[in-house]
Design a protein around this motif. Structure first.
Motif, PDB file in Angstrom:
ATOM      1  N   THR A  81      42.575  -2.436 -15.212  1.00  0.00           N
ATOM      2  CA  THR A  81      43.581  -3.374 -15.724  1.00  0.00           C
ATOM      3  C   THR A  81      44.021  -4.392 -14.681  1.00  0.00           C
ATOM      4  O   THR A  81      44.866  -5.243 -14.975  1.00  0.00           O
ATOM      5  CB  THR A  81      44.828  -2.617 -16.228  1.00  0.00           C
ATOM      6  N   THR A  82      43.450  -4.313 -13.463  1.00  0.00           N
ATOM      7  CA  THR A  82      43.773  -5.262 -12.398  1.00  0.00           C
ATOM      8  C   THR A  82      42.530  -5.516 -11.556  1.00  0.00           C
ATOM      9  O   THR A  82      41.604  -4.694 -11.541  1.00  0.00           O
ATOM     10  CB  THR A  82      44.874  -4.725 -11.455  1.00  0.00           C
ATOM     11  N   PRO A  83      42.499  -6.630 -10.820  1.00  0.00           N
ATOM     12  CA  PRO A  83      41.377  -6.858  -9.907  1.00  0.00           C
ATOM     13  C   PRO A  83      41.257  -5.762  -8.847  1.00  0.00           C
ATOM     14  O   PRO A  83      40.143  -5.403  -8.454  1.00  0.00           O
ATOM     15  CB  PRO A  83      41.728  -8.217  -9.275  1.00  0.00           C
ATOM     16  N   GLU A  84      42.394  -5.228  -8.412  1.00  0.00           N
ATOM     17  CA  GLU A  84      42.359  -4.179  -7.390  1.00  0.00           C
ATOM     18  C   GLU A  84      41.685  -2.915  -7.919  1.00  0.00           C
ATOM     19  O   GLU A  84      40.904  -2.260  -7.206  1.00  0.00           O
ATOM     20  CB  GLU A  84      43.780  -3.863  -6.916  1.00  0.00           C
ATOM     21  N   GLU A  85      41.982  -2.556  -9.166  1.00  0.00           N
ATOM     22  CA  GLU A  85      41.329  -1.394  -9.763  1.00  0.00           C
ATOM     23  C   GLU A  85      39.832  -1.641  -9.928  1.00  0.00           C
ATOM     24  O   GLU A  85      39.014  -0.732  -9.729  1.00  0.00           O
ATOM     25  CB  GLU A  85      41.964  -1.074 -11.120  1.00  0.00           C
ATOM     26  N   ALA A  86      39.464  -2.861 -10.274  1.00  0.00           N
ATOM     27  CA  ALA A  86      38.044  -3.197 -10.413  1.00  0.00           C
ATOM     28  C   ALA A  86      37.326  -3.067  -9.077  1.00  0.00           C
ATOM     29  O   ALA A  86      36.201  -2.555  -9.004  1.00  0.00           O
ATOM     30  CB  ALA A  86      37.899  -4.609 -10.967  1.00  0.00           C
ATOM     31  N   GLN A  87      37.970  -3.523  -8.034  1.00  0.00           N
ATOM     32  CA  GLN A  87      37.369  -3.420  -6.705  1.00  0.00           C
ATOM     33  C   GLN A  87      37.192  -1.965  -6.291  1.00  0.00           C
ATOM     34  O   GLN A  87      36.156  -1.582  -5.740  1.00  0.00           O
ATOM     35  CB  GLN A  87      38.239  -4.153  -5.693  1.00  0.00           C
ATOM     36  N   ALA A  88      38.170  -1.127  -6.595  1.00  0.00           N
ATOM     37  CA  ALA A  88      38.075   0.299  -6.283  1.00  0.00           C
ATOM     38  C   ALA A  88      36.917   0.940  -7.047  1.00  0.00           C
ATOM     39  O   ALA A  88      36.201   1.794  -6.514  1.00  0.00           O
ATOM     40  CB  ALA A  88      39.388   1.000  -6.621  1.00  0.00           C
ATOM     41  N   ALA A  89      36.720   0.525  -8.309  1.00  0.00           N
ATOM     42  CA  ALA A  89      35.622   1.059  -9.108  1.00  0.00           C
ATOM     43  C   ALA A  89      34.270   0.649  -8.527  1.00  0.00           C
ATOM     44  O   ALA A  89      33.325   1.447  -8.485  1.00  0.00           O
ATOM     45  CB  ALA A  89      35.747   0.580 -10.553  1.00  0.00           C
ATOM     46  N   GLN A  90      34.178  -0.584  -8.078  1.00  0.00           N
ATOM     47  CA  GLN A  90      32.926  -1.043  -7.462  1.00  0.00           C
ATOM     48  C   GLN A  90      32.647  -0.267  -6.185  1.00  0.00           C
ATOM     49  O   GLN A  90      31.508   0.178  -5.948  1.00  0.00           O
ATOM     50  CB  GLN A  90      33.007  -2.540  -7.167  1.00  0.00           C
ATOM     51  N   TRP A  91      33.654  -0.077  -5.368  1.00  0.00           N
ATOM     52  CA  TRP A  91      33.488   0.677  -4.126  1.00  0.00           C
ATOM     53  C   TRP A  91      33.048   2.112  -4.399  1.00  0.00           C
ATOM     54  O   TRP A  91      32.282   2.688  -3.638  1.00  0.00           O
ATOM     55  CB  TRP A  91      34.788   0.673  -3.332  1.00  0.00           C
ATOM     56  N   ALA A  92      33.558   2.686  -5.492  1.00  0.00           N
ATOM     57  CA  ALA A  92      33.231   4.078  -5.805  1.00  0.00           C
ATOM     58  C   ALA A  92      31.813   4.233  -6.358  1.00  0.00           C
ATOM     59  O   ALA A  92      31.303   5.358  -6.426  1.00  0.00           O
ATOM     60  CB  ALA A  92      34.233   4.640  -6.800  1.00  0.00           C
ATOM     61  N   GLY A  93      31.198   3.113  -6.779  1.00  0.00           N
ATOM     62  CA  GLY A  93      29.831   3.184  -7.258  1.00  0.00           C
ATOM     63  C   GLY A  93      29.647   3.040  -8.751  1.00  0.00           C
ATOM     64  O   GLY A  93      28.571   3.363  -9.275  1.00  0.00           O
ATOM     65  N   ALA A  94      30.651   2.549  -9.471  1.00  0.00           N
ATOM     66  CA  ALA A  94      30.507   2.341 -10.914  1.00  0.00           C
ATOM     67  C   ALA A  94      29.472   1.256 -11.178  1.00  0.00           C
ATOM     68  O   ALA A  94      29.328   0.301 -10.406  1.00  0.00           O
ATOM     69  CB  ALA A  94      31.847   1.944 -11.528  1.00  0.00           C
ATOM     70  N   ASP A  95      28.750   1.402 -12.285  1.00  0.00           N
ATOM     71  CA  ASP A  95      27.768   0.385 -12.657  1.00  0.00           C
ATOM     72  C   ASP A  95      28.426  -0.844 -13.258  1.00  0.00           C
ATOM     73  O   ASP A  95      27.884  -1.952 -13.173  1.00  0.00           O
ATOM     74  CB  ASP A  95      26.775   0.969 -13.670  1.00  0.00           C
ATOM     75  N   ALA A  96      29.579  -0.665 -13.903  1.00  0.00           N
ATOM     76  CA  ALA A  96      30.278  -1.776 -14.549  1.00  0.00           C
ATOM     77  C   ALA A  96      31.745  -1.418 -14.684  1.00  0.00           C
ATOM     78  O   ALA A  96      32.138  -0.250 -14.525  1.00  0.00           O
ATOM     79  CB  ALA A  96      29.683  -2.063 -15.924  1.00  0.00           C
ATOM     80  N   VAL A  97      32.552  -2.422 -14.981  1.00  0.00           N
ATOM     81  CA  VAL A  97      33.969  -2.194 -15.273  1.00  0.00           C
ATOM     82  C   VAL A  97      34.272  -2.708 -16.664  1.00  0.00           C
ATOM     83  O   VAL A  97      33.702  -3.717 -17.106  1.00  0.00           O
ATOM     84  CB  VAL A  97      34.910  -2.877 -14.253  1.00  0.00           C
ATOM     85  N   CYS A  98      35.135  -1.995 -17.366  1.00  0.00           N
ATOM     86  CA  CYS A  98      35.669  -2.459 -18.644  1.00  0.00           C
ATOM     87  C   CYS A  98      37.051  -3.010 -18.354  1.00  0.00           C
ATOM     88  O   CYS A  98      37.976  -2.252 -18.016  1.00  0.00           O
ATOM     89  CB  CYS A  98      35.739  -1.317 -19.655  1.00  0.00           C
ATOM     90  N   VAL A  99      37.187  -4.314 -18.439  1.00  0.00           N
ATOM     91  CA  VAL A  99      38.426  -5.002 -18.073  1.00  0.00           C
ATOM     92  C   VAL A  99      39.329  -5.074 -19.295  1.00  0.00           C
ATOM     93  O   VAL A  99      39.001  -5.740 -20.281  1.00  0.00           O
ATOM     94  CB  VAL A  99      38.113  -6.409 -17.533  1.00  0.00           C
ATOM     95  N   GLN A 100      40.472  -4.382 -19.226  1.00  0.00           N
ATOM     96  CA  GLN A 100      41.378  -4.273 -20.372  1.00  0.00           C
ATOM     97  C   GLN A 100      42.595  -5.175 -20.201  1.00  0.00           C
ATOM     98  O   GLN A 100      43.394  -4.997 -19.294  1.00  0.00           O
ATOM     99  CB  GLN A 100      41.844  -2.827 -20.546  1.00  0.00           C
ATOM    100  N   GLY A 131      41.826   6.081 -14.637  1.00  0.00           N
ATOM    101  CA  GLY A 131      41.527   6.313 -13.231  1.00  0.00           C
ATOM    102  C   GLY A 131      40.061   6.094 -12.937  1.00  0.00           C
ATOM    103  O   GLY A 131      39.269   5.730 -13.814  1.00  0.00           O
ATOM    104  N   CYS A 132      39.707   6.324 -11.685  1.00  0.00           N
ATOM    105  CA  CYS A 132      38.335   6.122 -11.236  1.00  0.00           C
ATOM    106  C   CYS A 132      37.793   7.421 -10.655  1.00  0.00           C
ATOM    107  O   CYS A 132      38.444   8.049  -9.806  1.00  0.00           O
ATOM    108  CB  CYS A 132      38.283   5.016 -10.180  1.00  0.00           C
ATOM    109  N   PRO A 133      36.612   7.854 -11.084  1.00  0.00           N
ATOM    110  CA  PRO A 133      36.021   9.074 -10.527  1.00  0.00           C
ATOM    111  C   PRO A 133      35.656   8.892  -9.052  1.00  0.00           C
ATOM    112  O   PRO A 133      35.626   7.770  -8.528  1.00  0.00           O
ATOM    113  CB  PRO A 133      34.752   9.270 -11.373  1.00  0.00           C
ATOM    114  N   THR A 134      35.343   9.985  -8.415  1.00  0.00           N
ATOM    115  CA  THR A 134      34.907   9.932  -7.024  1.00  0.00           C
ATOM    116  C   THR A 134      33.490   9.376  -6.940  1.00  0.00           C
ATOM    117  O   THR A 134      32.749   9.361  -7.924  1.00  0.00           O
ATOM    118  CB  THR A 134      34.916  11.331  -6.399  1.00  0.00           C
ATOM    119  N   ARG A 135      33.120   8.945  -5.738  1.00  0.00           N
ATOM    120  CA  ARG A 135      31.756   8.470  -5.535  1.00  0.00           C
ATOM    121  C   ARG A 135      30.754   9.575  -5.832  1.00  0.00           C
ATOM    122  O   ARG A 135      29.688   9.313  -6.405  1.00  0.00           O
ATOM    123  CB  ARG A 135      31.587   7.953  -4.105  1.00  0.00           C
TER     124      ARG A 135
END
Length: 357
Positions: free
Chosen positions: A153-172, A131-135
């Protein structure tokens, strides 16, 4: 590599956090000392247990390292389905002479307590799984100087992580050993995961933050491939699982290259969530009937897995492994990091030479 990731390690090589004991301080320290980025796995540990491992690791290395945290899981499991599975496992409990565990041992994995420790006594990197933590949470880590990574695990999850403020994504990619880190556990999508190279390319076109690629990677040439596809670094788990510093059980290590185990598959048999492991008796007999109930099934089968290991029975263990497991090399972790870096350089040189001919 981006400057922030470059500052963390000499090579674009990350040792995956493997919950269950494999990612012990000794393994992480050896990886970090060799120029990679090692990760402790806080999953399934108490908050104090996580803190003690961090303290131990700091005594072994002064290099940057990461800690991986499991996100709390929603209460979606059907209690009746869990009870049916409990009855199915009665024969296993009798065989291994051990009781089945309590499926209601907790779904938040001590999340809040772990965050409190990591914010009070910051580590260089914190990554999140399931999952993705809150902003607010990600902003709090940014405030204490911690680099944050969200597994997707999907582009949509990556986009949600970017919106939430993650510095990077680990794409599995779907090739990865262990649990699939989907943000929503939907049985309708079982087996529908995306291969790593395709997924990295899709995510690269979706987000602007750095990508760490993971899933089935065992050689430096594969690292070169994911870097060429748009990743800034590669994360390897199974490749480090067999190292002497790894805390994995000897039976698990031996199974990775044992000809008896010829393939991997995704299963819910051991935890109630899709996870890739070596196909063994337990997976074949119980996988088709295991409900979507994580972490309830994990706690239910915990005693069985422990008993199987004590009995020397790999057929009853969760032998997590990526698709490239037969390529595992029994090398000290530091030597493996350096060998992977050498292979990466060789692959890049070969491509450069061909492009100029």
């Amino acid at each position: 590599m981006s400057s922030a990731l470059t500052d963390l390690c000499r090579y674009p090589i990350v040792q995956a956090p493997m919950a269950g004991g494999a990612s012990c301080p000794q393994l992480v320290a050896a990886v970090c000392a060799a120029g990679g980025l090692g990760f402790l796995a806080a999953g399934y540990k108490t908050a104090d247990g996580m803190y003690n491992e961090i303290k131990q690791l700091r005594g072994l290395t002064g290099q940057p390292f990461g800690v991986n945290v499991f996100m709390p899981q929603p209460a979606l499991a059907d209690p009746s389905a869990v009870e049916v599975y409990r009855h199915q496992l009665a024969g296993e409990a009798a065989w291994y002479e051990t009781p089945l565990g309590d499926p209601d041992s907790g779904g938040d994995d001590n999340y809040d307590a772990k965050l409190a420790i990591l914010l009070e006594d910051p580590v260089p990197v914190v990554s999140f799984t399931f999952g993705c933590p809150t902003r607010d949470t990600l902003d709090a880590f940014a405030g204490v100087g911690t680099y944050t990574v969200v597994t997707v695990t999907t582009p949509e999850e990556a986009q949600a992580a970017q919106w939430a403020g993650a510095d990077a994504v680990c794409v599995q990619g779907v090739e990865a050993g262990g649990h699939q880190s989907t943000h929503r556990d939907d049985p309708q999508t079982d087996g529908a995961g995306i291969g790593l190279l395709s997924l990295v390319s899709q995510v690269r076109e979706t987000v602007q933050i750095p990508i760490v690629a993971t899933g089935g990677l065992m050689r430096g040439s594969q690292i070169a491939a994911v870097l060429a596809a748009g990743a800034e670094a590669a994360q390897l788990g199974t490749a480090f699982l067999i190292c002497p510093e790894s805390g994995a059980s000897p039976l698990h290590k031996q199974a990775l290259t044992n000809p008896l185990f010829v393939r991997t598959a995704l299963t819910r048999a051991f935890s109630g969530r899709p996870a890739r492991g070596l196909v063994n008796r337990f997976m074949r007999e119980h996988g088709p009937y295991a409900p979507a109930a994580y972490p309830q099934i994990h706690y239910l089968t915990a005693g069985l897995r422990t008993a199987a290991a004590k009995a020397g029975d790999a057929q009853g263990m969760a032998l997590w492994a990526g698709q490239g497991h037969r390529m595992a090399r029994e090398l000290p972790a530091g030597r493996l990091v350096r060998l992977l870096a050498e292979e990466l350089d060789a692959a890049r040189t070969a491509v450069s030479t061909r492009s100029t001919q």
